[in-house]
Design an enzyme around this catalytic site. Structure first.
Site, mmCIF file in Angstrom:
data_model
loop_
_atom_site.group_PDB
_atom_site.id
_atom_site.type_symbol
_atom_site.label_atom_id
_atom_site.label_comp_id
_atom_site.label_asym_id
_atom_site.label_seq_id
_atom_site.Cartn_x
_atom_site.Cartn_y
_atom_site.Cartn_z
ATOM 1 N N LYS A 1 55.571 72.765 6.939
ATOM 2 C CA LYS A 1 54.300 72.382 6.022
ATOM 3 C C LYS A 1 54.057 73.300 5.087
ATOM 4 O O LYS A 1 54.675 74.257 5.020
ATOM 5 C CB LYS A 1 53.048 72.505 7.300
ATOM 6 C CG LYS A 1 52.961 71.458 8.174
ATOM 7 C CD LYS A 1 51.917 71.951 9.372
ATOM 8 C CE LYS A 1 51.744 70.750 10.307
ATOM 9 N NZ LYS A 1 51.523 69.532 9.860
ATOM 10 N N ARG B 1 53.873 63.757 19.139
ATOM 11 C CA ARG B 1 54.421 62.450 19.742
ATOM 12 C C ARG B 1 55.684 62.473 20.569
ATOM 13 O O ARG B 1 55.685 62.069 21.641
ATOM 14 C CB ARG B 1 54.524 61.292 18.607
ATOM 15 C CG ARG B 1 55.654 61.393 17.686
ATOM 16 C CD ARG B 1 55.379 60.543 16.397
ATOM 17 N NE ARG B 1 54.544 60.937 15.610
ATOM 18 C CZ ARG B 1 54.241 60.402 14.426
ATOM 19 N NH1 ARG B 1 54.663 59.056 14.204
ATOM 20 N NH2 ARG B 1 53.328 60.759 13.793
#
Ligand code: BES
Ligand code: MN
Ligand code: ZN
Length: 483
Positions: free
Chosen positions: A263, A337
């Site tokens: 990120k 996920r």
């Protein structure tokens, strides 16, 4: 803070502050010290807008030292959510002034347990400050010693207290920085809570994960020096009303750097709150242990740290999940996920008949819903309705988002059963579709709380930082499951 319900008449209330609600349009009909209250309205000093506060000292005809007028907004729009905020605003504005005892009178026509619980929750949530890491231990911090509600029953106030305290427990966990709250520490905190509340706690460690074949969780955690943990909290009712078994699954990424798909530096510090779903589940289990609904509930929190270490998984890696399906990890930042699918599969092995997961899953849900609503995705309309009803009772805003076969297309992989990202369009929906593939036909709701789990703006009724969103909804879902 001591929480009580009082039944005295307004003039008899003996406290540092007696707070009453003033709506827009004019003073309440039966206001005490009515002349002074009317003057506040007439002078325009107080108009009844929400978050407004006016303080009268030595109000005439009252025992209380102060009469506090708190804005309730428009009378016809007042609800438990407004009550929660109002109680919080009262508490926070009086606390900093050194007021030690507060009695809040429920307004006419809103004298029910629902409002008593909401007022209590609001006060307890407002009392929470995220400053326990400051070296100056806030010696002179002012404390409110007692908060009482005039109206409703003590039982409702007690339920509000349990929910508020459990939500603060969640917020405390979520605020903790990544160095202090690793997956191992989170598991310890869950274990301590379970011991205190009489829940069973089991932690599946890295070795056991390997034996079981939880390749998705292991793949995410392999880039970190911190070992992963799958935390299981079990609540069994003394007598169950049915065979239903509710499974609450919470994303517990204690820090999300993105991994090799790293990120940007800006605001990365906030990625400590990537375990807010897990925190909500642990807090919900804490409240459930005390409120004892007649349904079996299991909390399942997969916890990892997503780091770009030398052993980290690479974009393009293919992992075999607990379900047996293979996933190509195209982006290591779509880690939530991955850990959730192994946990959802495990929840089904534990016999859960209904599943809810809560996760700070996508930036896309922030684009879609901002920080107001959480997104609710489901494969079952009846169960979704139940959850949305619980969210309304809890006063937590949630919005139904779509799922459709057509959204599955971008998840198809040439090299494995599916890959873990679906591109920019409808990012929150494709993430939910990815999860759906692993819940089979079990009624399931996925809550994407990435936008609503953290409060950035200064608000008069609650501290900045973790909001604790989702926790109250999960508890009300368990409490009302048979309805
Ligand atoms: N934890 C983030 C999602 C997130 C974003 C939470 C902003 C809170 C605020 C999640 O793991 C993530 O990185 N998601 C990616 C998915 C993408 C790579 C498909 C995202 O949303 O950018
Ligand atoms: Mn991520
Ligand atoms: Zn994440």
């Amino acid at each position: 803070m001591d929480i009580r319900v009082e039944t005295k008449g307004l003039p008899e209330v003996d406290a540092d502050a007696l707070a009453i609600v003033g709506f827009e349009g004019g003073p309440p009909e039966s206001a005490p010290a009515s002349g002074q209250v009317k003057e506040l309205y007439d002078s325009g000093e107080f108009s009844g807008k929400s978050a407004e506060i006016a303080i009268l000292h030595r109000p005439s005809g009252l025992k209380a030292k102060r009469l506090v007028l708190a804005g309730g907004g428009k009378h016809e729009r007042f609800d438990a959510g407004e009550m929660r905020k109002l109680a919080g605003t009262v508490l926070r504005s009086l606390k900093c002034k050194g007021v030690r005892s507060i009695v809040l009178a429920l307004p006419d026509r809103f004298q029910s347990d629902h409002f008593t619980a909401a007022a209590t929750e609001g006060a307890i949530l407002a009392d929470f400050e995220p400053h326990h890491h400051k070296t100056d231990p806030q010696k002179d911090e002012k404390q409110v010693q007692s908060f009482a509600v005039l109206g409703g029953s003590q039982g409702a106030a007690d339920q509000g207290r349990i929910l508020g305290e459990s939500q603060n427990f969640t917020r405390g966990l979520v605020n903790e920085p990544g160095n202090l709250l690793t997956p191992t520490r989170l598991a310890e905190r869950a274990r301590e809570m379970a011991a205190e509340q009489g829940l069973e706690c089991e932690v599946i460690d890295e070795n056991r994960m390997r034996q079981l074949g939880m390749g998705a969780i292991l793949g995410v955690s392999q880039g970190s020096a911190e070992p992963p943990a799958l935390i299981i909290l079990r609540y069994r009712p003394a007598s169950a009303a049915s065979q239903d078994h509710l499974g609450l699954v919470g994303k517990g990424v204690t820090f999300d750097t993105g991994g090799i798909s790293i990120k940007p530096a800006e605001s990365m510090d906030k990625m400590r709150y990537d375990m807010a779903g897990g925190g909500a589940v642990i807090g919900a289990m804490r409240a459930i242990a005390q409120l004892k609904p007649p349904i079996t509930v299991t909390g399942i929190i997969p916890s990892v740290e997503n780091m770009p270490g030398s052993r980290a998984q690479r974009p393009g890696d293919i992992v075999k999940t607990l379900s047996g399906k293979t996933v190509e990890v195209l982006n290591t930042d779509a880690e939530g996920r991955m850990i959730l699918i192994d946990a959802l599969t495990y929840a089904q092995r534990l016999g859960c008949t209904h599943l809810v997961d809560a996760a700070t899953l996508t930036g896309a849900i922030v684009v879609a819903l901002g920080n107001v609503h959480a997104g609710a995705f489901s494969n079952n309309d009846v169960f979704l309705e139940k959850l949305l009803t619980a969210s309304k009772i809890a006063g937590e805003k949630m919005w139904h988002m779509p799922l459709d076969e057509e959204y599955k297309e971008p998840l198809k992989s040439d090299f494995a059963d599916l890959h873990n990202i679906g591109g920019r369009p409808a990012g929150a929906v494709t993430a939910a579709m990815f999860l759906r593939d692993f819940v089979n036909d079990v009624p399931w709701v996925h809550l994407d709380i990435a936008g609503s789990a953290w409060i950035d703006d200064l608000k008069p009724y609650i501290a900045k930082g973790a909001s604790g969103i989702g926790m109250r909804t999960l508890v009300h879902l368990a409490l009302n499951f048979q309805n």
